[in-house]
Design a protein around this motif. Sequence first.
Motif, short mmCIF file in Angstrom:
data_model
loop_
_atom_site.label_atom_id
_atom_site.label_comp_id
_atom_site.label_asym_id
_atom_site.label_seq_id
_atom_site.Cartn_x
_atom_site.Cartn_y
_atom_site.Cartn_z
N HIS A 16 0.61 -1.41 0.12
CA HIS A 16 -0.09 -0.06 0.45
C HIS A 16 0.95 0.85 -0.10
O HIS A 16 1.80 1.29 0.38
CB HIS A 16 -1.29 -0.05 1.40
N THR A 18 0.47 4.06 1.21
CA THR A 18 0.69 4.79 2.80
C THR A 18 1.76 4.05 3.76
O THR A 18 2.45 4.67 4.29
CB THR A 18 -0.71 5.27 3.05
N ARG A 19 1.77 2.65 3.14
CA ARG A 19 2.42 1.76 3.92
C ARG A 19 3.83 1.99 3.20
O ARG A 19 5.15 1.87 4.46
CB ARG A 19 1.96 0.45 4.46
N ASN A 46 -6.64 7.09 9.86
CA ASN A 46 -5.91 6.18 8.43
C ASN A 46 -4.79 5.58 9.57
O ASN A 46 -4.53 4.88 8.68
CB ASN A 46 -6.15 6.55 7.29
N GLN A 49 -4.87 2.41 11.46
CA GLN A 49 -4.85 1.72 10.78
C GLN A 49 -3.40 0.65 10.04
O GLN A 49 -3.49 -0.46 9.85
CB GLN A 49 -6.14 1.55 10.22
N HIS A 50 -3.02 1.37 9.11
CA HIS A 50 -1.76 1.28 8.29
C HIS A 50 -0.67 1.11 9.55
O HIS A 50 0.38 -0.31 9.00
CB HIS A 50 -1.09 2.49 7.89
#
Length: 119
Positions: A16, A18-19, A46, A49-50
């Motif tokens: 992902h 963002t990760r 968010n 969560q990541h």
Amino acid sequence: MMETETAAETLKAFSHPTRLSILQELLAGPKCVTDMEELLPVRQANLSQHLCVLRNAKLVDFAQEGALRCYYLSRPRLVGDMLKLLGREEPVIKRSPAQLKADKQRRERARQRLKIPFV
């Protein structure tokens, strides 16, 4: 020997944008959640969560002081190597059906010479 389920989960954690951004930031050094909020275009919920996905994959962990959580890479060499690998420019190799057929024939002839069963 690699355990495939664990390897698949680790690879998913890298999958992902963002990760990947979080991991790149943490590669430079530990960061608190508030620091990452300022650096990345992600809301706190968010981001959490990541970070949870990355923690479950054992790529990051945190140290907590009061209400402040500071995250760090728990497998820095793996993360650094993976980010380098992902950043490499690799040429795309195109093969024609004739080239694939010729390769298959070459492998078959080599197996016959070495008496290796067809795989």
